[in-house]
Motif scaffolding. Structure first.
Motif, PDB file in Angstrom:
ATOM      1  N   ASP A 173      -9.700 -49.226  25.554  1.00 25.27           N
ATOM      2  CA  ASP A 173     -10.597 -50.368  25.747  1.00 25.27           C
ATOM      3  C   ASP A 173     -12.002 -49.920  26.136  1.00 25.27           C
ATOM      4  O   ASP A 173     -12.990 -50.598  25.813  1.00 25.27           O
ATOM      5  N   LYS A 174     -12.099 -48.766  26.803  1.00 24.38           N
ATOM      6  CA  LYS A 174     -13.400 -48.254  27.230  1.00 24.38           C
ATOM      7  C   LYS A 174     -14.040 -47.334  26.191  1.00 24.38           C
ATOM      8  O   LYS A 174     -15.114 -46.783  26.424  1.00 24.38           O
ATOM      9  N   GLY A 175     -13.398 -47.163  25.038  1.00 23.78           N
ATOM     10  CA  GLY A 175     -13.994 -46.386  23.959  1.00 23.78           C
ATOM     11  C   GLY A 175     -13.606 -44.930  23.915  1.00 23.78           C
ATOM     12  O   GLY A 175     -14.232 -44.141  23.197  1.00 23.78           O
ATOM     13  N   PHE A 176     -12.562 -44.545  24.666  1.00 25.56           N
ATOM     14  CA  PHE A 176     -12.069 -43.170  24.652  1.00 25.56           C
ATOM     15  C   PHE A 176     -10.842 -43.082  23.746  1.00 25.56           C
ATOM     16  O   PHE A 176      -9.902 -43.863  23.903  1.00 25.56           O
ATOM     17  N   THR A 177     -10.848 -42.136  22.817  1.00 29.07           N
ATOM     18  CA  THR A 177      -9.638 -41.908  22.033  1.00 29.07           C
ATOM     19  C   THR A 177      -8.701 -41.003  22.823  1.00 29.07           C
ATOM     20  O   THR A 177      -9.052 -40.484  23.882  1.00 29.07           O
ATOM     21  N   ILE A 178      -7.489 -40.805  22.295  1.00 27.22           N
ATOM     22  CA  ILE A 178      -6.447 -40.109  23.037  1.00 27.22           C
ATOM     23  C   ILE A 178      -5.681 -39.189  22.105  1.00 27.22           C
ATOM     24  O   ILE A 178      -5.270 -39.598  21.011  1.00 27.22           O
ATOM     25  N   ALA A 179      -5.465 -37.948  22.532  1.00 27.51           N
ATOM     26  CA  ALA A 179      -4.623 -37.017  21.779  1.00 27.51           C
ATOM     27  C   ALA A 179      -3.186 -37.182  22.272  1.00 27.51           C
ATOM     28  O   ALA A 179      -2.926 -37.142  23.470  1.00 27.51           O
ATOM     29  N   LEU A 180      -2.268 -37.361  21.344  1.00 34.19           N
ATOM     30  CA  LEU A 180      -0.889 -37.731  21.661  1.00 34.19           C
ATOM     31  C   LEU A 180       0.099 -36.646  21.275  1.00 34.19           C
ATOM     32  O   LEU A 180       0.058 -36.116  20.166  1.00 34.19           O
ATOM     33  N   ASP A 181       1.012 -36.327  22.198  1.00 32.05           N
ATOM     34  CA  ASP A 181       2.161 -35.472  21.912  1.00 32.05           C
ATOM     35  C   ASP A 181       3.388 -36.362  21.930  1.00 32.05           C
ATOM     36  O   ASP A 181       3.671 -37.019  22.938  1.00 32.05           O
ATOM     37  N   SER A 182       4.127 -36.394  20.834  1.00 35.41           N
ATOM     38  CA  SER A 182       5.204 -37.378  20.706  1.00 35.41           C
ATOM     39  C   SER A 182       6.393 -36.819  19.937  1.00 35.41           C
ATOM     40  O   SER A 182       6.300 -35.774  19.281  1.00 35.41           O
ATOM     41  N   ASP A 183       7.493 -37.539  20.021  1.00 41.46           N
ATOM     42  CA  ASP A 183       8.681 -37.259  19.218  1.00 41.46           C
ATOM     43  C   ASP A 183       8.644 -38.178  17.994  1.00 41.46           C
ATOM     44  O   ASP A 183       8.442 -39.381  18.127  1.00 41.46           O
ATOM     45  N   TYR A 240      17.736 -34.330  25.025  1.00 42.08           N
ATOM     46  CA  TYR A 240      17.084 -33.769  23.829  1.00 42.08           C
ATOM     47  C   TYR A 240      16.868 -34.791  22.705  1.00 42.08           C
ATOM     48  O   TYR A 240      16.519 -34.408  21.595  1.00 42.08           O
ATOM     49  N   ASN A 241      17.061 -36.074  22.972  1.00 44.17           N
ATOM     50  CA  ASN A 241      16.745 -37.072  21.947  1.00 44.17           C
ATOM     51  C   ASN A 241      15.243 -37.307  21.836  1.00 44.17           C
ATOM     52  O   ASN A 241      14.757 -37.812  20.826  1.00 44.17           O
ATOM     53  N   THR A 242      14.517 -36.966  22.891  1.00 45.54           N
ATOM     54  CA  THR A 242      13.049 -37.007  22.867  1.00 45.54           C
ATOM     55  C   THR A 242      12.542 -35.586  23.045  1.00 45.54           C
ATOM     56  O   THR A 242      12.783 -34.959  24.086  1.00 45.54           O
ATOM     57  N   MET A 243      11.848 -35.075  22.034  1.00 42.38           N
ATOM     58  CA  MET A 243      11.323 -33.712  22.077  1.00 42.38           C
ATOM     59  C   MET A 243       9.876 -33.716  21.580  1.00 42.38           C
ATOM     60  O   MET A 243       9.459 -34.634  20.874  1.00 42.38           O
ATOM     61  N   ASP A 244       9.138 -32.671  21.941  1.00 41.86           N
ATOM     62  CA  ASP A 244       7.727 -32.618  21.524  1.00 41.86           C
ATOM     63  C   ASP A 244       7.641 -31.991  20.136  1.00 41.86           C
ATOM     64  O   ASP A 244       7.458 -30.795  19.998  1.00 41.86           O
ATOM     65  N   ASP A 245       7.780 -32.821  19.118  1.00 43.40           N
ATOM     66  CA  ASP A 245       7.813 -32.256  17.765  1.00 43.40           C
ATOM     67  C   ASP A 245       6.636 -32.641  16.878  1.00 43.40           C
ATOM     68  O   ASP A 245       6.544 -32.177  15.753  1.00 43.40           O
ATOM     69  N   HIS A 246       5.712 -33.469  17.384  1.00 40.48           N
ATOM     70  CA  HIS A 246       4.553 -33.792  16.547  1.00 40.48           C
ATOM     71  C   HIS A 246       3.430 -34.344  17.412  1.00 40.48           C
ATOM     72  O   HIS A 246       3.659 -35.135  18.323  1.00 40.48           O
ATOM     73  N   LEU A 247       2.201 -33.922  17.093  1.00 44.44           N
ATOM     74  CA  LEU A 247       1.035 -34.388  17.829  1.00 44.44           C
ATOM     75  C   LEU A 247       0.082 -35.121  16.892  1.00 44.44           C
ATOM     76  O   LEU A 247      -0.112 -34.703  15.742  1.00 44.44           O
ATOM     77  N   MET A 248      -0.500 -36.206  17.402  1.00 44.46           N
ATOM     78  CA  MET A 248      -1.368 -37.075  16.600  1.00 44.46           C
ATOM     79  C   MET A 248      -2.549 -37.538  17.452  1.00 44.46           C
ATOM     80  O   MET A 248      -2.760 -37.018  18.548  1.00 44.46           O
ATOM     81  N   HIS A 249      -3.269 -38.531  16.971  1.00 42.76           N
ATOM     82  CA  HIS A 249      -4.522 -38.936  17.614  1.00 42.76           C
ATOM     83  C   HIS A 249      -4.594 -40.467  17.636  1.00 42.76           C
ATOM     84  O   HIS A 249      -4.683 -41.102  16.585  1.00 42.76           O
ATOM     85  N   ILE A 250      -4.563 -41.053  18.823  1.00 40.67           N
ATOM     86  CA  ILE A 250      -4.647 -42.516  18.958  1.00 40.67           C
ATOM     87  C   ILE A 250      -6.116 -42.925  18.951  1.00 40.67           C
ATOM     88  O   ILE A 250      -6.900 -42.483  19.795  1.00 40.67           O
TER      89      ILE A 250
END
Length: 363
Positions: free
Chosen positions: A236-246, A293-303
Motif C-alpha cells: 500500500d505504501k509503494g514497496f514491492t516485496i521479494a517472496l520465498d515460497s513453496d 516438509y509439505n511446505t518447502m522453499d522451492d521457488h522465489l518470486m516478486h510481489i
C-alpha cells in the motif's frame, strides 16, 4: 411466472454464484521491470531479488534499468564453493539460494547491468546450467576428498568452468560498488527478511534451518497476522516485496496463473479456473505443514501488487520468472490463504514495515 420457470432461474443464479470464472481487477500495482525467463536454471532466487532491486531503483530514483541476474549468480557460486569446501562437504551445494544471498553478493561484488554481463557465451544461447553445476560439484567433491592441500588448484579449475559457461567478469564494471549507492539510492543494509513460525519467539531474529540457507541468513519472526499485515502495508505504501515460497502444491498453477488453497480437496482442479471456498490458515497448521516438509522453499518470486476477484476476494499479483507465456502474461495471482500457508519469508525495505513492527524488531 410459473413455479417451474422460477425453479430453473433459481438454479441458474445459484450455479452462477458458486461457479464463477476468475475475473481479476488490479487494485494496486507498483512499477517493475518486464517479465523474463530463468529457463533451465535453478536461479529463481536471483531473478526474484534482482527484479525486486530494479523496482527499488525505480521507486527511489524513477530510473528503469536492466540488472544482470547472472552476475549475481556467478559471484554467489564463488561463495558457495568456499563454503562447501571449508565445511568439508557437510553442507548443500546446488543451484538454490535465497533473497538475502543477492543482497550479500551486491554488498560484496556490486550490481552489474545486463548489457555488461549476460551470463551467456553467445547472445542467442538459452540459459542452461545443468552441465555446469555438475562439473562444478565434481571439482568441489574432489577438493574435499583430496583436501585443498593436495588439490591446490581447485579454485582455478572451478573458476574456469564458470568462465566457460557464463563468461568472465574481470572486465565488468559494477554500477553499484558500495553498500550505499548515492546514485541509485540503495542501501543494502536497509533490507530485512521477515517470516512467521511458532518454533521461535515472536520478534526474535533467528537463522531459519532450510537447505538453501547456506549463508546462514537471519530472519525476523512475526505472528502470522502481523506478517500478512506488513506485506499489505508495504504494498500500500509503494514497496514491492521479494517472496520465498513453496509452489509444489497442485493448486499453484503456472499454466493458469493462480495459487490458492481450497477448503475441500475435491475442488483441487476446479479451483484453478473457478472461484471456490478456501481453507482458513492458522499458525499451527502453517507450522505443521512446514515441519512435515509439505511446505518447502522451492521457488522465489516478486510481489508487485494486489488484485481482487468479482466476489471481493483479495490476491497478490506476483511476478514470476518463467517467461510471459506462463500464467497470466508471466504473473500469478496468489490468494491470501496461499501466502499465509506457503510463504517461507519475504524480503522488504525496512521502511515498508509498520512503525509498530519496526519498533518491536528494534529497526
Amino acid at each position: 411466472m410459473n413455479k417451474k420457470l422460477l425453479l430453473l432461474l433459481s438454479l441458474f443464479f445459484s450455479l452462477s454464484t458458486f461457479s464463477q470464472k476468475y475475473d481479476f481487477q488490479v487494485i494496486k500495482e507498483i512499477t517493475c521491470a518486464e517479465v523474463i525467463d530463468q529457463q533451465n536454471t535453478g536461479t529463481c532466487w536471483s531473478f526474484s531479488t534482482t527484479s525486486f532491486l530494479e523496482a527499488e531503483i525505480i521507486r527511489t530514483t524513477g530510473v528503469k534499468i536492466d540488472l544482470s541476474e547472472m552476475y549475481n549468480v556467478r559471484n554467489i557460486y564463488l561463495d558457495k564453493a568456499d563454503n562447501y569446501v571449508m565445511r568439508q562437504g557437510k553442507t548443500q551445494f546446488g543451484e538454490g539460494g535465497l533473497n538475502h544471498d543477492v543482497i550479500n553478493s551486491a554488498r560484496k561484488y556490486g550490481l552489474a547491468l545486463q548489457n555488461d554481463f549476460s551470463g551467456k557465451i553467445k547472445p542467442d544461447d538459452k540459459y542452461d546450467h545443468s552441465k555446469m553445476v555438475s562439473e562444478l560439484e565434481e571439482i568441489l567433491k574432489k577438493a574435499v576428498a583430496e583436501t585443498p592441500a593436495k588439490y591446490p588448484n581447485w579454485k582455478t579449475d572451478y573458476k574456469a568452468v564458470l568462465d566457460r559457461y557464463m563468461g568472465e567478469t574481470e572486465y565488468v564494471s559494477p554500477i553499484v560498488k558500495e553498500a550505499v549507492s548515492t546514485i541509485y539510492l540503495i542501501n543494502f543494509d536497509d533490507y530485512v527478511t521477515i517470516t512467521s513460525f511458532t518454533h521461535e519467539p515472536v520478534y526474535s531474529k533467528f537463522i531459519l534451518n532450510i537447505p538453501d540457507n547456506f549463508s546462514n541468513g537471519y530472519f525476523y519472526n512475526l505472528s502470522l497476522d502481523e506478517f500478512i499485515q506488513n506485506i499489505d502495508y508495504a504494498l500500500d505504501k509503494g514497496f514491492t516485496i521479494a517472496l520465498d515460497s513453496d509452489v509444489s502444491e497442485s493448486t499453484f498453477s503456472g499454466q493458469f496463473g493462480i495459487a490458492v488453497i481450497p477448503q475441500n480437496e475435491t475442488d483441487n482442479k476446479t479451483i484453478l479456473t473457478e472461484i471456490k471456498p478456501e481453507k482458513m490458515i492458522t499458525p499451527e497448521y502453517r507450522q505443521a505443514e512446514f515441519e512435515n516438509y509439505n511446505t518447502m522453499d522451492d521457488h522465489l518470486m516478486h510481489i508487485i501488487g494486489k488484485a481482487k476477484d468479482q466476489k471481493g476476494n483479495l490476491y497478490y499479483k506476483v511476478k514470476n520468472s518463467w517467461g510471459t507465456k506462463s500464467g497470466r502474461n508471466g504473473f500469478v495471482y496468489m490468494s491470501v490463504a496461499y501466502l499465509k500457508l506457503k510463504a517461507i519469508s519475504v524480503l522488504v525495505h525496512k521502511d515498508g514495515l509498520m512503525s509498530s513492527t519496526k519498533k518491536s524488531l528494534g529497526l
